[in-house]
Motif scaffolding. Structure first.
Motif, PDB file in Angstrom:
ATOM      1  N   GLU A 172       0.847  -1.182   0.000  1.00 53.23           N
ATOM      2  CA  GLU A 172       0.000   0.000   0.000  1.00 53.23           C
ATOM      3  C   GLU A 172       0.890   1.242   0.000  1.00 53.23           C
ATOM      4  O   GLU A 172       2.042   1.206   0.459  1.00 53.23           O
ATOM      5  N   ASP A 173       0.351   2.342  -0.522  1.00 55.11           N
ATOM      6  CA  ASP A 173       1.104   3.601  -0.506  1.00 55.11           C
ATOM      7  C   ASP A 173       1.493   3.959   0.932  1.00 55.11           C
ATOM      8  O   ASP A 173       0.654   3.923   1.834  1.00 55.11           O
ATOM      9  N   GLY A 174       2.756   4.265   1.130  1.00 52.82           N
ATOM     10  CA  GLY A 174       3.227   4.682   2.444  1.00 52.82           C
ATOM     11  C   GLY A 174       3.619   3.556   3.373  1.00 52.82           C
ATOM     12  O   GLY A 174       4.144   3.805   4.471  1.00 52.82           O
ATOM     13  N   ALA A 175       3.369   2.314   2.981  1.00 52.10           N
ATOM     14  CA  ALA A 175       3.722   1.181   3.850  1.00 52.10           C
ATOM     15  C   ALA A 175       5.234   0.991   3.885  1.00 52.10           C
ATOM     16  O   ALA A 175       5.933   1.191   2.882  1.00 52.10           O
ATOM     17  N   ASP A 176       5.739   0.591   5.038  1.00 52.52           N
ATOM     18  CA  ASP A 176       7.164   0.345   5.219  1.00 52.52           C
ATOM     19  C   ASP A 176       7.465  -1.129   4.974  1.00 52.52           C
ATOM     20  O   ASP A 176       6.918  -1.999   5.665  1.00 52.52           O
ATOM     21  N   PHE A 177       8.340  -1.408   4.021  1.00 51.77           N
ATOM     22  CA  PHE A 177       8.617  -2.799   3.657  1.00 51.77           C
ATOM     23  C   PHE A 177       9.173  -3.591   4.827  1.00 51.77           C
ATOM     24  O   PHE A 177       8.759  -4.739   5.069  1.00 51.77           O
ATOM     25  N   HIS A 178      10.097  -3.027   5.586  1.00 50.94           N
ATOM     26  CA  HIS A 178      10.707  -3.768   6.692  1.00 50.94           C
ATOM     27  C   HIS A 178       9.662  -4.171   7.727  1.00 50.94           C
ATOM     28  O   HIS A 178       9.684  -5.304   8.232  1.00 50.94           O
ATOM     29  N   THR A 179       8.737  -3.277   8.033  1.00 50.29           N
ATOM     30  CA  THR A 179       7.682  -3.593   9.003  1.00 50.29           C
ATOM     31  C   THR A 179       6.790  -4.704   8.470  1.00 50.29           C
ATOM     32  O   THR A 179       6.441  -5.654   9.193  1.00 50.29           O
ATOM     33  N   PHE A 190       4.051 -18.711   8.115  1.00 43.35           N
ATOM     34  CA  PHE A 190       5.401 -18.588   7.564  1.00 43.35           C
ATOM     35  C   PHE A 190       6.514 -18.847   8.577  1.00 43.35           C
ATOM     36  O   PHE A 190       7.667 -19.043   8.185  1.00 43.35           O
ATOM     37  N   ALA A 191       6.165 -18.861   9.867  1.00 43.67           N
ATOM     38  CA  ALA A 191       7.187 -18.894  10.914  1.00 43.67           C
ATOM     39  C   ALA A 191       7.970 -20.204  10.964  1.00 43.67           C
ATOM     40  O   ALA A 191       9.038 -20.264  11.579  1.00 43.67           O
ATOM     41  N   HIS A 192       7.484 -21.259  10.314  1.00 41.81           N
ATOM     42  CA  HIS A 192       8.104 -22.583  10.455  1.00 41.81           C
ATOM     43  C   HIS A 192       8.910 -23.007   9.229  1.00 41.81           C
ATOM     44  O   HIS A 192       9.451 -24.108   9.195  1.00 41.81           O
ATOM     45  N   ASP A 193       8.960 -22.159   8.203  1.00 43.25           N
ATOM     46  CA  ASP A 193       9.689 -22.496   6.985  1.00 43.25           C
ATOM     47  C   ASP A 193      10.654 -21.373   6.629  1.00 43.25           C
ATOM     48  O   ASP A 193      10.490 -20.226   7.053  1.00 43.25           O
ATOM     49  N   GLU A 194      11.649 -21.713   5.827  1.00 47.59           N
ATOM     50  CA  GLU A 194      12.502 -20.672   5.249  1.00 47.59           C
ATOM     51  C   GLU A 194      11.631 -19.779   4.368  1.00 47.59           C
ATOM     52  O   GLU A 194      10.982 -20.253   3.430  1.00 47.59           O
ATOM     53  N   THR A 195      11.592 -18.495   4.672  1.00 50.83           N
ATOM     54  CA  THR A 195      10.695 -17.578   3.964  1.00 50.83           C
ATOM     55  C   THR A 195      11.457 -16.349   3.499  1.00 50.83           C
ATOM     56  O   THR A 195      12.223 -15.752   4.261  1.00 50.83           O
ATOM     57  N   HIS A 196      11.243 -15.989   2.240  1.00 53.05           N
ATOM     58  CA  HIS A 196      11.849 -14.793   1.666  1.00 53.05           C
ATOM     59  C   HIS A 196      10.729 -13.871   1.193  1.00 53.05           C
ATOM     60  O   HIS A 196       9.839 -14.290   0.445  1.00 53.05           O
ATOM     61  N   VAL A 197      10.765 -12.616   1.623  1.00 49.99           N
ATOM     62  CA  VAL A 197       9.757 -11.634   1.254  1.00 49.99           C
ATOM     63  C   VAL A 197      10.371 -10.656   0.259  1.00 49.99           C
ATOM     64  O   VAL A 197      11.438 -10.077   0.520  1.00 49.99           O
ATOM     65  N   ILE A 198       9.698 -10.488  -0.882  1.00 53.69           N
ATOM     66  CA  ILE A 198      10.240  -9.679  -1.972  1.00 53.69           C
ATOM     67  C   ILE A 198       9.200  -8.651  -2.390  1.00 53.69           C
ATOM     68  O   ILE A 198       8.042  -9.012  -2.694  1.00 53.69           O
TER      69      ILE A 198
END
Length: 287
Positions: A172-179, A190-198
């Motif tokens: 969304e506009d203004g959203a912080d990717f790191h957060t 997602f907490a139990h597998d190797e996960t990559h966010v792009i």
């Protein structure tokens, strides 16, 4: 037997696939399509197929079971299935209804395959390798993260039942990717597998509903080692999920008619109840 009256709750990818499968079924008729924000007081059917996001399913199943309406769903949080089944069990027995839970392809039809392979080789190891393909449950979970406009979660098999999650997010506009990334990684999906966010500019440019599974068992039958079994499929994810839900809707109504009421998973069903036609016709064709 009269046509089975089917209602659909939720009209995303799975809801549309269920509609198509009901239209193609020789023993079913569609009585209504409801959105998860609609009032359910007017819902009148023998069975309701729940196609809402997984985390909304238990509350809807409870409300409908309290009215004696059979339900079928593809609840897919594996670690919560037993608790969900236990929650619905006393209510469905009291109201003389049937709820079939976790009835997608995994959990669901793959669970049946795993059970059959375990019976064929009681000792050994089974590995279920998903993908590569789009996970609908994980995608919905990613879309629910605050700041995410759209998302696609791809499951990549690494072998021996280990998977990598590749999650593509349009913010969304203004959203912080790191957060967004940190909140997504903490989600139980997602907490139990190797996960990559792009981060990507457009998820629609990547979208694909294809998926698949490679299920392997190596075990022992009657003290004989080296019994090897493999099951493979490449699928359209919503279409297969919708078809299985419709087959289980048929089973739910048949079980209710026999007085076999309660809450069940797919491995507890008689396979013949999933099929249209008479018992005799299916025995002749399949045995």
């Amino acid at each position: 037997m009269d046509s089975i009256r089917v209602a659909i709750l939720g009209y995303g990818n799975i809801g549309r696939a269920v509609e198509q499968a009901v239209d193609a079924a020789p023993d079913m008729q569609l009585t209504g399509i409801f959105h998860h924000t609609d009032s359910l007081e007017s819902l009148d059917a023998d069975v309701c197929v729940l196609c809402t996001p997984t985390r909304e399913v238990p509350s809807f199943a409870t409300r409908l079971a309290a009215r004696g309406i059979c339900t079928v769903d593809s609840f897919d949080i594996h670690g919560q299935i037993l608790d969900y089944r236990a929650q619905l069990q006393p209510l469905t027995r009291e109201q003389q209804s049937v709820s079939i839970v976790a009835a997608g392809w995994d959990p669901g039809s793959d669970s049946v395959v795993r059970a059959l392979l375990l019976a064929m080789a009681p000792q050994g190891l089974t590995y279920t390798n998903f993908g590569p393909g789009r996970s609908m449950g994980h995608t919905v979970a990613a879309k629910s993260i605050e700041g995410v406009k759209n998302a696609l979660s791809m499951t990549i098999p690494l072998g021996t039942g280990i998977h990598r999650r590749m999650v593509y997010v349009e913010l969304e506009d203004g959203a912080d990717f790191h957060t967004v990334e940190q909140n997504l990684l903490r989600d139980d999906y997602f907490a139990h597998d190797e996960t990559h966010v792009i981060e990507v500019p457009s998820v629609d440019a990547l979208n694909n509903v294809a998926h698949g599974v490679h299920l392997v068992r190596n075990g022992v039958s009657a003290n004989m080692h080296n019994q090897n079994f493999e099951f493979n499929m490449t699928i359209n994810n919503p279409a297969l999920t919708g078809q299985i839900l419709v087959a289980c809707a048929r089973a739910a109504v048949r079980m209710q008619q026999r007085g076999q009421c309660g809450c069940f998973t797919m491995i507890e069903l008689a396979p013949i109840d999933l099929l249209p036609g008479t018992t005799e016709e299916n025995i002749k064709a399949l045995v």
